[in-house]
Design a protein around this motif. Structure first.
Motif, PDB file in Angstrom:
ATOM      1  N   HIS A  46       0.832  -1.209   0.000  1.00  0.00           N
ATOM      2  CA  HIS A  46       0.000   0.000   0.000  1.00  0.00           C
ATOM      3  C   HIS A  46       0.865   1.256   0.000  1.00  0.00           C
ATOM      4  O   HIS A  46       0.537   2.254  -0.658  1.00  0.00           O
ATOM      5  N   THR A  47       1.973   1.216   0.743  1.00  0.00           N
ATOM      6  CA  THR A  47       2.884   2.363   0.765  1.00  0.00           C
ATOM      7  C   THR A  47       3.503   2.587  -0.608  1.00  0.00           C
ATOM      8  O   THR A  47       3.572   3.729  -1.099  1.00  0.00           O
ATOM      9  N   LEU A  48       3.959   1.506  -1.241  1.00  0.00           N
ATOM     10  CA  LEU A  48       4.557   1.630  -2.577  1.00  0.00           C
ATOM     11  C   LEU A  48       3.532   2.108  -3.597  1.00  0.00           C
ATOM     12  O   LEU A  48       3.852   2.920  -4.481  1.00  0.00           O
ATOM     13  N   LEU A  58      -0.922  -3.601  -8.514  1.00  0.00           N
ATOM     14  CA  LEU A  58      -1.317  -4.867  -9.119  1.00  0.00           C
ATOM     15  C   LEU A  58      -1.285  -5.990  -8.080  1.00  0.00           C
ATOM     16  O   LEU A  58      -2.194  -6.829  -8.020  1.00  0.00           O
ATOM     17  N   VAL A  59      -0.228  -5.997  -7.247  1.00  0.00           N
ATOM     18  CA  VAL A  59      -0.127  -6.999  -6.177  1.00  0.00           C
ATOM     19  C   VAL A  59      -1.302  -6.866  -5.214  1.00  0.00           C
ATOM     20  O   VAL A  59      -1.902  -7.866  -4.805  1.00  0.00           O
ATOM     21  N   ASN A  60      -1.649  -5.641  -4.847  1.00  0.00           N
ATOM     22  CA  ASN A  60      -2.778  -5.429  -3.929  1.00  0.00           C
ATOM     23  C   ASN A  60      -4.082  -5.953  -4.517  1.00  0.00           C
ATOM     24  O   ASN A  60      -4.891  -6.565  -3.808  1.00  0.00           O
ATOM     25  N   ARG A  61      -4.298  -5.718  -5.799  1.00  0.00           N
ATOM     26  CA  ARG A  61      -5.533  -6.201  -6.425  1.00  0.00           C
ATOM     27  C   ARG A  61      -5.556  -7.722  -6.503  1.00  0.00           C
ATOM     28  O   ARG A  61      -6.622  -8.343  -6.377  1.00  0.00           O
ATOM     29  N   LEU A  62      -4.410  -8.325  -6.732  1.00  0.00           N
ATOM     30  CA  LEU A  62      -4.350  -9.783  -6.757  1.00  0.00           C
ATOM     31  C   LEU A  62      -4.635 -10.371  -5.377  1.00  0.00           C
ATOM     32  O   LEU A  62      -5.362 -11.359  -5.237  1.00  0.00           O
ATOM     33  N   ILE A  63      -4.068  -9.757  -4.333  1.00  0.00           N
ATOM     34  CA  ILE A  63      -4.249 -10.261  -2.971  1.00  0.00           C
ATOM     35  C   ILE A  63      -5.688 -10.086  -2.503  1.00  0.00           C
ATOM     36  O   ILE A  63      -6.196 -10.881  -1.714  1.00  0.00           O
ATOM     37  N   GLU A  64      -6.358  -9.040  -2.972  1.00  0.00           N
ATOM     38  CA  GLU A  64      -7.748  -8.814  -2.567  1.00  0.00           C
ATOM     39  C   GLU A  64      -8.651  -9.976  -2.966  1.00  0.00           C
ATOM     40  O   GLU A  64      -9.625 -10.271  -2.281  1.00  0.00           O
ATOM     41  N   ARG A  65      -8.336 -10.635  -4.096  1.00  0.00           N
ATOM     42  CA  ARG A  65      -9.075 -11.834  -4.525  1.00  0.00           C
ATOM     43  C   ARG A  65      -8.167 -13.049  -4.334  1.00  0.00           C
ATOM     44  O   ARG A  65      -7.804 -13.741  -5.268  1.00  0.00           O
ATOM     45  N   PHE A 131      10.018 -10.312  -4.910  1.00  0.00           N
ATOM     46  CA  PHE A 131       9.594 -11.391  -5.803  1.00  0.00           C
ATOM     47  C   PHE A 131       8.171 -11.130  -6.301  1.00  0.00           C
ATOM     48  O   PHE A 131       7.871 -11.296  -7.489  1.00  0.00           O
ATOM     49  N   ALA A 132       7.277 -10.714  -5.377  1.00  0.00           N
ATOM     50  CA  ALA A 132       5.883 -10.453  -5.764  1.00  0.00           C
ATOM     51  C   ALA A 132       5.792  -9.331  -6.787  1.00  0.00           C
ATOM     52  O   ALA A 132       5.019  -9.413  -7.757  1.00  0.00           O
ATOM     53  N   LEU A 133       6.583  -8.277  -6.593  1.00  0.00           N
ATOM     54  CA  LEU A 133       6.575  -7.171  -7.559  1.00  0.00           C
ATOM     55  C   LEU A 133       7.077  -7.643  -8.921  1.00  0.00           C
ATOM     56  O   LEU A 133       6.564  -7.229  -9.967  1.00  0.00           O
ATOM     57  N   GLY A 134       8.082  -8.523  -8.922  1.00  0.00           N
ATOM     58  CA  GLY A 134       8.666  -8.985 -10.182  1.00  0.00           C
ATOM     59  C   GLY A 134       7.725  -9.856 -11.005  1.00  0.00           C
ATOM     60  O   GLY A 134       7.773  -9.828 -12.237  1.00  0.00           O
TER      61      GLY A 134
END
Length: 444
Positions: A46-48, A58-65, A131-134
């Motif tokens: 969220h900070t990034l 994109l990672v946040n949206r993936l984790i939400e589902r 890794f998640a960002l990559g």
């Protein structure tokens, strides 16, 4: 092996070997992505994202589902594993005949465990955020393609579980936000990243919504007040000799609180011309009392204190009877504590003996004792140590009676009427047998 033989080998088995290599790489990618995305710090993402990193969003949206994400990655992982194992089995059958099945099983088990599970997951868990960002863009594209199939699989799973009375909701987290924070802080404390004092302060903040005013209030039996009918000089002396800056004023009985006098207001009144302690009207300078229900939780009471800019409230029960008083400082102490060193016992009413036992007043709150000694005595059914002993023994114990529960040995040292005023506590395994009680029997 001659060049001609090697060329024949590549012609016959090269495509199959290439498929196996690609599938193992894909399986490792899915395993690592699943580990990284489920272990990534949502707070850091969220900070990034707030700082403009699109990959973090994109990672946040993936984790939400998460159910859709994990389902898609598991589908991809299993498809890659099954396809690689099938191709390997076909190759080994062609080379070794019927025994090729055993060889293929052994070889693919070793390859998949090392290169498709342990290696990528170890890499991912060592740096989950990076890794998640990559992998975020690739995983997002894959989830868009396989997502509908993943949702269908999740729907089938929920229907099957519902047959056994298990209702699985994708929108309901396993832990509340407070529980997740508390677990994270406890884990960091065990790892040494967070010291005990900081863990206790963070835990105090998280506990505010779970505690009621009645859990921390000064009980009516311990309240110090001023009788409005006493001589004015006696009231002035009581205020000046008191260690508190605010004191309730009562008339007729301690249940009839008519005001709260502040030491500064008293001094201002005494500083006025022609005002002496003998002719001071203590009721006139007292502020209007503020009554709060004993069931108010500390989070609401703290906000009320801040909103009303007040520090002092009288606690009443459902019938309006005075039960005690609570101050802003009482609530703040639930957060910051009153222990200056985690190895020293400096809370009032607690004394460590030379033999390692702890002598405590019965009125000492269980939470204060837990924070001071890093114990885990339960405080759901009782607020004080004496209350805990009474609750567990289901009686009013006699002096010298001993009880063992929660890994501790509690010995009643002093009782006044029906109140336990002093106890000795020691670890249960170190506790010597006490002398026989004067009356009654102790409970083990």
């Amino acid at each position: 092996m001659t060049n001609e033989t090697f060329a024949v080998f590549l012609t016959d088995y090269g495509p199959g070997i290439l498929i196996i290599l690609v599938m193992v790489l894909l399986s490792g990618f899915f395993s690592g992505a699943e580990t990284a995305l489920t272990a990534a710090s949502r707070a850091r993402m969220h900070t990034l994202e707030a700082n403009g990193d699109n990959r973090a969003g994109l990672v946040n949206r993936l984790i939400e589902r998460r159910d859709r994400l994990v389902g898609a990655l598991l589908i991809g992982n299993n498809l890659a594993n099954i396809l690689s194992s099938s191709v390997a089995t076909s190759l080994f059958l062609h080379v070794y005949g019927a025994s090729g099945v055993a060889y293929a099983t052994l070889a693919m088990t070793v390859i998949l465990v090392i290169f498709a599970e342990v290696l990528p997951k170890s890499w991912a868990i060592s740096a989950p955020d990076r890794f998640a960002l990559g992998v975020s863009h690739t995983v997002n594209l894959f989830v868009l393609v396989v997502g509908p199939l993943s949702s269908l699989v999740n729907w089938i799973v929920r229907r099957i579980l519902a047959l056994f009375g298990i209702n699985l909701s994708s929108e309901m987290p396993m832990l509340s936000a407070h529980e997740e924070l508390r677990s994270a802080v406890d884990l960091l404390h065990r790892e040494g990243s967070v010291i005990k004092a900081d863990r206790d302060r963070l835990g105090g903040v998280l506990d505010l919504g779970e505690l009621e005013v009645s859990d921390i209030m000064i009980h009516r039996t311990s309240m110090r007040g001023i009788n409005a009918d006493d001589a004015p000089e006696a009231a002035v002396r009581a205020v000046l000799e008191s260690p508190y800056t605010r004191m309730p004023v009562w008339r007729g009985s301690t249940d009839n609180i008519i005001g709260v006098v502040h030491a500064k207001d008293l001094l201002r009144a005494l500083a006025e011309p022609d005002v002496e302690p003998e002719n001071l009207d203590i009721v006139r300078i007292a502020q209007k009392p503020w009554f709060v229900p004993e069931t108010t939780n500390l989070k609401e009471q703290l906000n009320a204190f801040l909103r009303r800019k007040m520090h002092f409230a009288i606690v009443v029960d459902e019938y309006g009877e005075v039960q005690g008083l609570v101050t802003l400082e009482d609530i703040l102490e639930e957060i910051v504590g009153d222990i200056s060193d985690e190895h020293d016992l400096e809370i009032q009413g607690v004394r460590q003996e030379a033999d390692g036992s702890i002598v405590v007043d019965g009125s000492v709150p269980i939470r204060d004792l837990n924070r001071a000694l890093d114990w885990t005595l339960p405080d759901e059914e009782a607020t004080t140590v004496a209350g805990l002993v009474i609750h567990e023994s289901k009686s009013i114990p006699e002096e010298r009676q001993a009880f063992t529960f929660y890994g501790k040995r509690f010995i009643v040292m002093k009782r006044v009427k029906n109140r336990i005023t002093r106890l000795r506590i020691r670890p249960a395994e170190d506790a010597p047998m006490p002398p026989p009680p004067v009356k009654g029997e102790g409970r083990e």
